[in-house]
Structure formats: structure tokens, C-alpha cells
Design an enzyme around this catalytic site. Structure first.
Site, PDB file in Angstrom:
ATOM      1  N   HIS A  52     -13.625   5.849  63.535  1.00 53.75           N
ATOM      2  CA  HIS A  52     -14.901   6.494  63.870  1.00 53.75           C
ATOM      3  C   HIS A  52     -15.332   7.509  62.808  1.00 53.75           C
ATOM      4  CE1 HIS A  52     -15.098   4.582  67.722  1.00 53.75           C
ATOM      5  NE2 HIS A  52     -14.016   5.176  68.188  1.00 53.75           N
ATOM      6  N   ASP A  61     -10.345  -2.916  67.731  1.00 50.52           N
ATOM      7  CA  ASP A  61     -10.348  -1.838  68.711  1.00 50.52           C
ATOM      8  C   ASP A  61     -11.457  -2.065  69.739  1.00 50.52           C
ATOM      9  OD1 ASP A  61      -9.248   1.297  68.726  1.00 50.52           O
ATOM     10  OD2 ASP A  61     -11.249   1.097  69.605  1.00 50.52           O
ATOM     11  N   HIS A  86     -13.539   0.056  70.861  1.00 49.08           N
ATOM     12  CA  HIS A  86     -14.743   0.793  70.483  1.00 49.08           C
ATOM     13  C   HIS A  86     -15.165   0.421  69.063  1.00 49.08           C
ATOM     14  CE1 HIS A  86     -12.606   3.292  73.519  1.00 49.08           C
ATOM     15  NE2 HIS A  86     -13.828   3.358  74.026  1.00 49.08           N
ATOM     16  N   ASP A 105      -6.707  -0.865  72.764  1.00 51.65           N
ATOM     17  CA  ASP A 105      -7.360  -0.364  73.970  1.00 51.65           C
ATOM     18  C   ASP A 105      -8.223  -1.433  74.633  1.00 51.65           C
ATOM     19  OD1 ASP A 105      -8.926  -0.207  71.719  1.00 51.65           O
ATOM     20  OD2 ASP A 105      -9.664   1.819  72.089  1.00 51.65           O
TER      21      ASP A 105
END
Length: 346
Positions: free
Chosen positions: A161, A197, A199, A286
Site C-alpha cells: 500500500h 493479497d 486488498h 488474507d
């Protein structure tokens, strides 16, 4: 498969985060990396080594010097002002506020300038932890440059991120991007990054969005309903020289292996067509069905299949740890990807 790991990750541990209107212990905690390391060792995946120190220069290839200086000195400034808790931004340059400077000189203003959310708390040990995490990625990359076909960088905190001059979502330095740039600086013509991931890797996308020497593919929760909300849509294909080198696969809440693997297959076809010299995997697990902050339905055996599919690309592959917050399963799932890859790559 060689793994690279540093105990320095334990120096960073935010006290709390705001979830659904309540303060609670941070999901991004030291036990995540400890659990993965224990699984690596129990499964005899291979040698585990400590990182070398490559200095700040590889970080400066992608991250602004002023941003690094801020991260390195923020805690000392915070405590000099008489504070003791985590340093967390509360003000951001939103719509119709100036984003192009000048950078505020007040600590909280500068923090807001470099942050896009409240999910990257700075603590007493944050700089050493994130610096070492980047060195973990660079050490694993060096191992591959010396001839290995794969390596695992057990990075914590995660990085995908983080952009060149911003932090958020538990991330400060973009480990995958730093390693990718190292491949290019050492002679690779093209590198592909596959972000698995849950996200979207908004920081990685931002760093390479206008470049054609890196292909970025990300399979993630639909940003219409999922963090980080404001990037990760399918129509984001790159700009300028990078047009056509960015591929997002947003999937609905509840997606299981059938939908997820179809996106993986398409991403792998695009990666194969790009013909990179190396592949970097932003390895977030995740996507697991019991992850506390995610909404996909992958199960532990699916991660073996994920590794097998990646291996069929036949590319030198560097795995870099990102997210995964079901601590009891993170080691099983992360190592399943690595073992699936190794089994299919033999």
C-alpha cells in the site's frame, strides 16, 4: 527455498486501530511473522538467513528522500514534543485542499501530507522495522540474482500500500517495488509483479503506473465495497508508456477458488505474454476464508494450487510477504503457496 527474515520486525507494533467505530488491538502484529517463520522451519522449507544491509540507496530508487527522512525522524520529533503514544495522522489533504505543496512544517501536518489513512502508526521502533523489512526483500532478491530460481522474503511490516511518498494500510516502504527495481537496475529488461493479497496494491500500482518495464497484476476485493476504495478498478490500465501494463481483477465478496483461480489464470496468461525476466509475488494470504478483515473464501489447500499455477509460468520467482491476519492459519497458508510452487517447479 531460501527464506530471509529479521527479528527487527518486532520493533514495530501499533497499540490500536479503529475498526467499526471501536479501538482494538492492531491486526498487523508481530505474531504474524513469527507464525510464518515457525511454519517455514517446521516444514523444512530451506535455509533461513538474516538480511544484509544495502543502505538507503535502493530505497531512494523509488521513495522520495524527504519521505524517508520524515519516516526516520518522526518518532524523535513526536517524543520531543512531549508525546508518548503512537503517532497517527488525523488530517489529510482531501478534495480542494492543496496537495502539491508546500509541505507543512508542523509534525502532524507533515504526517497528514505523507499518509492516506490512519492505519500506519509510527512507534518507537517503526523506522528500524521497516528499514529491515526492505533489506529482507533486497537480500532475497540478491540471492536470486546469484542464480537461485526462487526465494522468500518474510517481510514485516508489509509494503504494497506504500507509494513513493505516502504510507497507509499498515505499509511504509514498498518492499516488492524496491526488489523489482533492484532486478531492473541489475540488468532485467522487464519484471512482472503479481499481487495476490486480498486488498489492492495501490502503492505498487502508483509507483509503476506510467512505466512499461514493469507489468502489475492484482487480484483483490472490489474497491466499490472494499479497502482501499479509491484505486483498483478494472479500467485502470496504465498511462503513457505504461498503458496496457496494469491489470486489476476486482472480485466480489464471497469469492472462492473457482472465481479467484479464473482471475489467476488470466493474470498468468498476461504475465507469460509480457515475457518478463523475473516475477515478484506480493504474497498476501488474507484471501483465507477465516481472515478477520477480508471477505474471500479460499481454503488452505487452495494455496498449494496457487503456488502450483505460479510455478507453471517457469519464471524466476521472488515471494514477498504482505497481508494475512488469521494468525493461526497464516503460516500454513503462506508456506502452502511456497511448497506448491516448489513441488511444481521441480
Amino acid at each position: 527455498m531460501l527464506s530471509v527474515y529479521s527479528d527487527d520486525h518486532r520493533l514495530h507494533f501499533g497499540q490500536s486501530e479503529l475498526v467499526d467505530g471501536k479501538l482494538q488491538p492492531c491486526f498487523e502484529m508481530p505474531s504474524r511473522a513469527d507464525t510464518v517463520l515457525a511454519r517455514v522451519k517446521s516444514q523444512n522449507l530451506g535455509e533461513v538467513i538474516a538480511p544484509k544491509d544495502f543502505g538507503r540507496e535502493p530505497l531512494l530508487r523509488l521513495h522520495d528522500a524527504a519521505y524517508l527522512d520524515f519516516l526516520q525522524g518522526a518518532w524523535a520529533r513526536w517524543t520531543a514534543e512531549g508525546h508518548s503514544g503512537d503517532l497517527v495522522s488525523t488530517t489529510f489533504p482531501g478534495r480542494r485542499l492543496r496537495r502539491d505543496g508546500p509541505i507543512p512544517t508542523a509534525l502532524m501536518g507533515e504526517l497528514g501530507y505523507y499518509s492516506f489513512d490512519t492505519e500506519a502508526p509510527i512507534t518507537a521502533g517503526t523506522w528500524q522495522a521497516i528499514y529491515s523489512s526492505a533489506q529482507v526483500a533486497l537480500t532475497a532478491q540478491e540471492h536470486m540474482r546469484q542464480g537461485a530460481r526462487s526465494a522468500f522474503a518474510l517481510c514485516r511490516p508489509p509494503g504494497h500500500h506504500a507509494g513513493g511518498d505516502f504510507m497507509g494500510g499498515y505499509c511504509f516502504l514498498n518492499n516488492a517495488a524496491i526488489a523489482t527495481q533492484a532486478f531492473l537496475d541489475q540488468g532485467a529488461r522487464r519484471v512482472a509483479i503479481l499481487d495476490v493479497d486480498y486488498h489492492h496494491g495501490n502503492g505498487t500500482q502508483d509507483i509503476f503506473y506510467r512505466r512499461d518495464d514493469v507489468l502489475f497484476a492484482s487480484i483483490h476485493g472490489d474497491p466499490r465495497v472494499e479497502y482501499p476504495y479509491f484505486l483498483g478498478y478494472a479500467d485502470e490500465r496504465g498511462e503513457g508508456a505504461g498503458e496496457g501494463c496494469n491489470h486489476n481483477y476486482p472480485l466480489a465478496h464471497g469469492s472462492g477458488w473457482d472465481l479467484w483461480s479464473a482471475a489467476l489464470d488470466d493474470a498468468c496468461v498476461r504475465i507469460a505474454g509480457y515475457a518478463p525476466d523475473a516475477l515478484v509475488i506480493s504474497l498476501g494470504v488474507d484471501t483465507y476464508k477465516e481472515d478477520p478483515i477480508s471477505q474471500f473464501r479460499l481454503d488452505s489447500p487452495d494455496y498449494l494450487r496457487m503456488g502450483e499455477r505460479i510455478a507453471r509460468l517457469g519464471l524466476p520467482t521472488l515471494f514477498i510477504m504482505e497481508g494475512g491476519y488469521a494468525v493461526e492459519a497464516i503460516g500454513i497458508n503462506a508456506v502452502n503457496v511456497l511448497q506448491g510452487y516448489e513441488g511444481a517447479a521441480r
